[in-house]
Structure formats: C-alpha cells, structure tokens
Design a protein around this motif. Structure first.
Motif, PDB file in Angstrom:
ATOM      1  N   ASP A 254      18.796  12.336   2.874  1.00 47.38           N
ATOM      2  CA  ASP A 254      19.633  12.763   1.748  1.00 47.38           C
ATOM      3  C   ASP A 254      19.426  14.258   1.514  1.00 47.38           C
TER       4      ASP A 254
ATOM      5  N   ALA B  55      14.289  13.190   1.560  1.00 48.93           N
ATOM      6  CA  ALA B  55      15.147  14.060   0.754  1.00 48.93           C
ATOM      7  C   ALA B  55      14.857  15.500   1.149  1.00 48.93           C
TER       8      ALA B  55
ATOM      9  N   VAL C 171      19.743  16.981  -1.227  1.00 49.30           N
ATOM     10  CA  VAL C 171      19.708  16.863  -2.685  1.00 49.30           C
ATOM     11  C   VAL C 171      19.737  18.258  -3.309  1.00 49.30           C
TER      12      VAL C 171
ATOM     13  N   PRO D 278      12.630   9.558  -2.675  1.00 50.03           N
ATOM     14  CA  PRO D 278      12.372   9.607  -1.235  1.00 50.03           C
ATOM     15  C   PRO D 278      10.922   9.289  -0.879  1.00 50.03           C
TER      16      PRO D 278
ATOM     17  N   ALA E 150      19.367  11.210  -7.340  1.00 50.44           N
ATOM     18  CA  ALA E 150      18.908  10.905  -5.971  1.00 50.44           C
ATOM     19  C   ALA E 150      17.937   9.730  -5.950  1.00 50.44           C
TER      20      ALA E 150
END
Lengths: 220, 220
Positions: B32, B4, B34, B62, B59
């Motif tokens: 990702d 993330a 975020v 991670p 989210a």
C-alpha cells in the motif's frame, strides 16, 4: 533537454524510476512520463493507477527516450500506436534507450536488426527473434541506441548517459547524491552467479507474471 | 503480509521504488502506498501528481513500514499527523524501516535515541540531533528497526528484509529477477570514494533542493 519515459500497462516501476533518478538530476533536464492514455489502469503491483503528463499523441518530442520493461512489454510491442510513436521519436532523438524487456519494443521497430543488444537475461530468445544478437552486458551502445539489461541495469545505463550529456564530473556527483554504492547481500544478480535452482524458480515466476499480465490486459 | 510505503510532498521516487521493487516480489505481499492526502501535489521532479491508495487516516495497519527520504523529509518530520501515524504503526509493525533522510522521521518519533543508525551521508548532523549515532553502513538493524543509507541503499536493505521474511532462496530469486548485478560506472557512490570536489558540489545541490522544497511547500 527533454527526456520522455514511456509507460504502458504492465511496466515495471524500477525500470522507469532507476533511469529517472539519474536523469532527473542532470542539470536543465525536463522529464515527461508519456503513455498511450493519461491514466494507466494496470500498472505495476500495488499501484491502483498511474497518471502521466502526456500521451504519445500530444507529448513534446524528446531528446532522450527511455523505454522500460515489464510483464506487459510483449503486448506493448504489438501496439501499432506505441510502435509508430517510438519510430517517430527515434528519427529525431539524440538517444533512444531501453531497460530490460523494453528492448523488445526497439526490436519491434526494427532498429536492433544486426546489432548486439541486451535485455533481461530470461528474454534472450525473444530479443533475438528481432534479428539482434543478445550479449550479457550491463548495457550495450551502438551510436545513439543503448539497451540495458534487466530492471536495475537502467541505473548503470543512465549514469553512463549522464556522463555523455553532462560530463563525468556531474555524473559522479549524481552517483554520490544517490549514494549508489551498491552492496547486494547475495551473489545472485546474474545467471552467471546464481544457482541453477534459483535460475529455474526465477524463470517460473517471470513466466507466470507474463501470463497473468496477458489475462489482466485481456480483461481491461 | 502488508507493506505500507509512506509518501509525502517532496519524497524521492527511487527511495520508495527501490524497496518496492524487492518487496512487491515477496510471495503473498500486499503493498500500500500511503499519504496524508490521496493526492500528492508536489512529488519528485517530473511527476505532475502522485496518487496513493490510502491516507494515513484510513490505511490498514501494515506489518512492514517503509519511509523513503527526499528533499521534503525535514518538513514531513515536523508534521504531527504523519508522526502520530508512524508512532502508531510502529507499535504493532513487524519491521519499521527507513531509506535515506526517511530516518529523520524515525528520529522525530524518538525511536533512534541511543542507537547507531544510518541515513544519507550528507545528513549525519541532522540524524544525530535525534540522539542517534550515525554510522556509514549500507543499512543498520536494531531489533525490528532498520535504517538504510541514501536513495539506492533501499534496494540492499529490502533484499536483506526479503531474506528475513521469505528466506534466503526467495531473496536470491528476487535479486536475480531484478538482475541486480550492479556495475556503477564510477567509484563515486560514497564520500569514501568520491573526490572532495564531487562531495562539495553534491552537498551544494542537496542544500539547494531542500531550500527549493521548503519554498514549494510554503506555496502549496
């Protein structure tokens, strides 16, 4: 002064953001991200979409053009609208530049014919198909055309450009603000230093990504 | 494996995209982006807006957290929702990392207390206010916490991380694919090498940008 950074499906983010990080710190510089559409549906891995402020049909004419590379470049280098725009921009730009495989788009409009130029180390043949002679340099300048090597080379090229535009003192300030004091952990950044096994595996991955990109774009 | 990358109003694009360029090439890695909201209204200069795939409220947890820096960090480091999320993520992450002023967010959740750590060279005092001892290194690791120096240092840090995750051979391949063979045109990337005048001008600009950012965010 205006910089346009051309984005297209399958561009590599660092190719664009390296020069951006430098040029966005040049005093009185406006940066426009420009795409064929306002929304890229297939940008670099992990982005779900990527919006730009201007399309090639409406963007203000830039003083500086930066063309990043990426797995999608060979497709972009066949897009008539993109090529027409790059050709038009180059007629009045003060600097026309590429990073990595972005050089193939400059090749496709014919302006590298007969020149030495650079691109990603794995794309020598593709570049030379446009009549250029590949040289293994971090960046190569001929008049107002500058080509840079793979991905991260855009940072070095843009610092050179910052000096041309704003003078050495400001370029040094920008390098310091970015704390660009690189200390790569391995000596594998170029085919001159990497092992044959590393080079071979890198070539394989690059080829797979390019094939994957062609499938993605066929699907869109 | 999931990474993330936390984005917030006033982050610096290269802080995020440097590590992204490396980690997105680690095999079987999902990245990702975020944010507190799905749309950042005040991202780095030249972006009109920046969308992320996930908010901190939705989210997936991670394995790797990357916190970039930027002129907006000192404000983000006071945002209770962001701090709560970083704290929660750090409880189960395999690696918790920062680039540049991103270290101030790690400082704000108390995990740098008593450790040596690094950040942008201009922010030594701000970092030490969180009980850390600033060291002028490209990156500093203590267990699963890694702090990197200013902006471009995220590339070196992420290559180190790529080796930890995927082994040295793959990390070398990634460096070669990025053609990370840096050749900075000036010796001004660190206060050790830059002139006093360059350092002073860089400090001024950084301070102005941080003030500008506080006004922007007050306006939003």
């Amino acid at each position: 002064m205006r910089t346009a950074i051309l984005l297209y499906e399958g561009f590599t983010a660092l190719d664009a953001i390296g020069p951006y990080a430098v040029l966005s710190n040049v005093p009185e510089m406006t940066i426009d991200f420009v795409g064929k559409d306002l929304e890229l549906k297939n940008p670099d891995k992990g982005f779900t979409s990527f919006s730009v402020a201007h399309t090639i049909f409406t963007a203000p004419p830039p003083d500086i053009l930066v063309i990043p590379g990426g797995a999608g470049t060979s497709i972009a280098a066949q897009d008539k609208d993109i090529l027409q725009w790059v050709q038009d921009v180059h007629k009045s730009s003060q600097w026309t530049t590429s990073v990595c495989s972005g050089a193939l788009i400059l090749g496709a409009i014919g302006i590298l014919q007969g020149l030495t130029a650079t691109t990603h180390w794995a794309l020598q043949t593709e570049l030379e198909a446009y009549g250029a002679t590949y040289v293994s340099e971090r960046f190569v300048q001929h008049g107002n055309i500058i080509t840079a090597a793979g991905v991260s080379a855009g940072i070095d090229m843009a610092l050179h450009l910052a000096r041309e535009i704003a003078g050495q003192e400001m370029a040094e300030v920008i390098q310091l603000m970015m704390e660009y004091d690189p200390q790569p952990p391995f000596a594998s950044g170029s085919p001159r230093s990497a092992s044959p096994a590393t080079i071979s595996l890198a070539r394989q991955i690059i080829m797979q990504e390019s094939e994957q990109e062609q499938k993605e774009q066929a699907r869109l």
